[in-house]
Write a protein that holds these residues in place. Structure first.
Motif, PDB file in Angstrom:
ATOM      1  N   ALA A  40       0.836  -1.207   0.000  1.00  0.00           N
ATOM      2  CA  ALA A  40       0.000   0.000   0.000  1.00  0.00           C
ATOM      3  C   ALA A  40       0.869   1.253   0.000  1.00  0.00           C
ATOM      4  CB  ALA A  40      -0.926  -0.011   1.210  1.00  0.00           C
ATOM      5  N   GLU A  41       1.993   1.227   0.739  1.00  0.00           N
ATOM      6  CA  GLU A  41       2.882   2.396   0.698  1.00  0.00           C
ATOM      7  C   GLU A  41       3.595   2.502  -0.647  1.00  0.00           C
ATOM      8  OE1 GLU A  41       6.435   4.839   2.995  1.00  0.00           O
ATOM      9  OE2 GLU A  41       5.962   2.811   3.692  1.00  0.00           O
ATOM     10  N   LEU A  42       3.934   1.370  -1.240  1.00  0.00           N
ATOM     11  CA  LEU A  42       4.527   1.413  -2.578  1.00  0.00           C
ATOM     12  C   LEU A  42       3.572   2.078  -3.574  1.00  0.00           C
ATOM     13  CD1 LEU A  42       6.200  -2.106  -2.914  1.00  0.00           C
ATOM     14  CD2 LEU A  42       7.369   0.095  -3.117  1.00  0.00           C
ATOM     15  N   ARG A  43       2.284   1.775  -3.458  1.00  0.00           N
ATOM     16  CA  ARG A  43       1.308   2.416  -4.354  1.00  0.00           C
ATOM     17  C   ARG A  43       1.249   3.923  -4.108  1.00  0.00           C
ATOM     18  NH1 ARG A  43      -2.222  -2.223  -2.913  1.00  0.00           N
ATOM     19  NH2 ARG A  43      -2.062  -3.750  -4.610  1.00  0.00           N
ATOM     20  N   LEU A  44       1.324   4.311  -2.828  1.00  0.00           N
ATOM     21  CA  LEU A  44       1.355   5.740  -2.502  1.00  0.00           C
ATOM     22  C   LEU A  44       2.591   6.401  -3.098  1.00  0.00           C
ATOM     23  CD1 LEU A  44       0.324   8.198  -0.850  1.00  0.00           C
ATOM     24  CD2 LEU A  44       1.650   7.309   1.085  1.00  0.00           C
ATOM     25  N   ASP A  51       6.746  10.721 -12.118  1.00  0.00           N
ATOM     26  CA  ASP A  51       7.738  10.645 -13.198  1.00  0.00           C
ATOM     27  C   ASP A  51       9.012   9.939 -12.753  1.00  0.00           C
ATOM     28  OD1 ASP A  51       6.081  12.089 -14.974  1.00  0.00           O
ATOM     29  OD2 ASP A  51       6.694  13.960 -14.034  1.00  0.00           O
ATOM     30  N   ALA A  52       8.886   9.035 -11.798  1.00  0.00           N
ATOM     31  CA  ALA A  52      10.075   8.381 -11.247  1.00  0.00           C
ATOM     32  C   ALA A  52      10.753   7.499 -12.294  1.00  0.00           C
ATOM     33  CB  ALA A  52       9.691   7.526 -10.048  1.00  0.00           C
ATOM     34  N   PRO A  53      12.071   7.477 -12.300  1.00  0.00           N
ATOM     35  CA  PRO A  53      12.782   6.542 -13.185  1.00  0.00           C
ATOM     36  C   PRO A  53      12.657   5.121 -12.659  1.00  0.00           C
ATOM     37  CG  PRO A  53      14.330   7.644 -11.731  1.00  0.00           C
ATOM     38  CD  PRO A  53      12.989   8.278 -11.472  1.00  0.00           C
ATOM     39  N   GLN A  54      13.142   4.165 -13.415  1.00  0.00           N
ATOM     40  CA  GLN A  54      13.156   2.788 -12.945  1.00  0.00           C
ATOM     41  C   GLN A  54      14.050   2.654 -11.709  1.00  0.00           C
ATOM     42  OE1 GLN A  54      14.361   0.821 -16.693  1.00  0.00           O
ATOM     43  NE2 GLN A  54      12.419  -0.308 -16.580  1.00  0.00           N
ATOM     44  N   VAL A  55      13.763   1.630 -10.930  1.00  0.00           N
ATOM     45  CA  VAL A  55      14.498   1.389  -9.690  1.00  0.00           C
ATOM     46  C   VAL A  55      15.823   0.699 -10.011  1.00  0.00           C
ATOM     47  CG1 VAL A  55      14.468   0.170  -7.489  1.00  0.00           C
ATOM     48  CG2 VAL A  55      12.377   1.269  -8.346  1.00  0.00           C
ATOM     49  N   ALA A  80       6.956  -3.960  -6.391  1.00  0.00           N
ATOM     50  CA  ALA A  80       7.848  -2.850  -6.721  1.00  0.00           C
ATOM     51  C   ALA A  80       8.142  -2.815  -8.216  1.00  0.00           C
ATOM     52  CB  ALA A  80       9.144  -2.968  -5.922  1.00  0.00           C
ATOM     53  N   ASP A  81       8.349  -3.977  -8.800  1.00  0.00           N
ATOM     54  CA  ASP A  81       8.613  -4.057 -10.233  1.00  0.00           C
ATOM     55  C   ASP A  81       7.383  -3.633 -11.035  1.00  0.00           C
ATOM     56  OD1 ASP A  81       9.911  -4.555 -12.616  1.00  0.00           O
ATOM     57  OD2 ASP A  81       9.694  -6.732 -12.483  1.00  0.00           O
ATOM     58  N   ASP A  82       6.204  -4.086 -10.619  1.00  0.00           N
ATOM     59  CA  ASP A  82       4.979  -3.722 -11.331  1.00  0.00           C
ATOM     60  C   ASP A  82       4.722  -2.216 -11.276  1.00  0.00           C
ATOM     61  OD1 ASP A  82       4.517  -6.354 -11.964  1.00  0.00           O
ATOM     62  OD2 ASP A  82       3.079  -6.702 -10.346  1.00  0.00           O
TER      63      ASP A  82
END
Length: 365
Positions: A40-44, A51-55, A80-82
């Motif tokens: 849920a925090e990852l979705r937030l 506009d975040a780049p890939q991890v 996280a990947d999704d």
């Protein structure tokens, strides 16, 4: 991304991290539902960082992340990947207690996308492990490292602690030899720090155990450098193939910390989450940010932090970060043998690594 798993089966006497054993959680299924809460925090985070780049790197720390089922950690990584996308060749690490994994568990993590594992070995000597309240037996960390290699992990790290009350030079040599015999790609060696509020801190305050001696700690560091020189140091307390995630911290990069008490930094803004897992879960369950506070770093704040962190690296510190007083301090430390100049950078010598805290204070002043 940093993903914090705050649960431990028992608390080590020296640890002051934001971790919780079952009796401190007040019942309920916080551990069982934790991955859903973290997702849920990852979705937030995905909403905020539109506009975040890939991890580039993921680090699952704790606590003991491997108290959770391997399938939970794999599901957290998949989320996280999704949501963000993992960059090609992303480094994906997890910490693990040696006695919390087996061959099947490690194989499941590797198949699920984890590339690096760091085992909390601390010592190879039984009585030293007992003082530290570690639950694994001597030899288990080395066996776990070999199991990780067999599972196909690209990087395997062992963490060691030196200066435990009652530890001898021979004990420390035995721990270093045992760690190297497992053929890890990376070794961390940290001096024991006695923190207030810990069980070890109380024992030292009462005189039950002696405080670590600075001269002894320096001698142990020199033994570590001698033993680990074949791996090569890249940060004051780290040898071997660099952990790219930690390099991101030391170089002032951007990261989002997921979990109770986790800290984040993006674009000169730092914030941190509420510490208790229950409060964290309640906020995210209500659709509310778990953030507890934030600060905006000034240009001077960021300059000072870069000096504090980058000087610890083998690549050294750009001289352009220093004020005139700091440049004068560099000249003094070159003369006393604590620093060398490598082009436009100041780099710690072995003597300088022993005195790193004092050297960096001079450069900041």
């Amino acid at each position: 991304l940093y993903l914090h798993v705050p649960f431990c089966a028992s608390r080590c006497g020296y640890c002051d991290f934001n971790t919780y054993v079952g009796s401190e959680l007040g019942g309920g299924g916080l551990q069982e539902s934790y991955v859903d809460t973290a997702i849920a925090e990852l979705r937030l985070a995905r909403q905020v960082l539109a506009d975040a780049p890939q991890v580039e790197t993921v680090f699952v720390g704790g606590g003991t992340p491997t108290l959770l089922p391997a399938a939970d950690l794999v599901r957290l990584l998949a989320a996280a990947d999704d949501l963000f996308g993992l960059a090609p060749g992303a480094e994906v690490s997890t910490e693990a207690n040696p006695d919390s994994v087996d061959e099947r568990y490690l194989a499941e993590l590797r198949a699920g996308g984890f590339t690096r594992v760091s085992f909390g070995m601390q010592s190879a000597v039984s009585r030293v492990l007992q003082v530290l309240d570690r639950t694994h037996t001597p030899g288990r960390a080395q066996a776990a490292a070999k199991e990780a290699v067999a599972a196909g992990f690209e990087q395997v790290s062992l963490d060691l602690i030196y200066g435990t009350p009652g530890e001898t030079d021979d004990d420390w040599r035995a721990s270093l030899d045992a760690a190297l015999a497992a053929a890890p790609t990376h070794v961390s060696a940290y001096a024991l720090i006695v923190e207030q509020g810990t069980r070890l801190g109380a024992q030292v305050a009462r005189g039950v155990l002696p405080a670590p001696d600075d001269d002894v700690l320096a001698d142990r560091y020199l033994l570590a450098e001698q033993a680990l020189s074949g791996l090569g140091w890249y940060e004051v307390s780290n040898w071997g193939s660099p952990c790219r995630h930690n390099l991101g911290y030391w170089r002032g990069g951007d990261w989002w910390g997921i979990g109770p008490g986790a800290h984040s930094h993006v674009g000169g803004v730092r914030w941190w989450n509420v510490k208790h897992p229950k409060a964290y879960a309640e906020r995210l369950g209500a659709g509310v940010s778990p953030g507890a506070g934030r600060e905006v770093l000034s240009a001077e704040d960021r300059r000072v932090e870069r000096i504090l962190l980058e000087l610890r690296l083998r690549e050294g510190l750009p001289l352009s970060l220093l004020e005139p007083a700091g440049r004068a301090a560099v000249e003094r430390h070159v003369e006393d043998g604590s620093l060398v100049l490598a082009g436009d950078r100041a780099v710690l010598t072995l003597r300088g690594r022993l005195l790193a805290d004092a050297v960096v204070r001079d450069l900041v002043d």
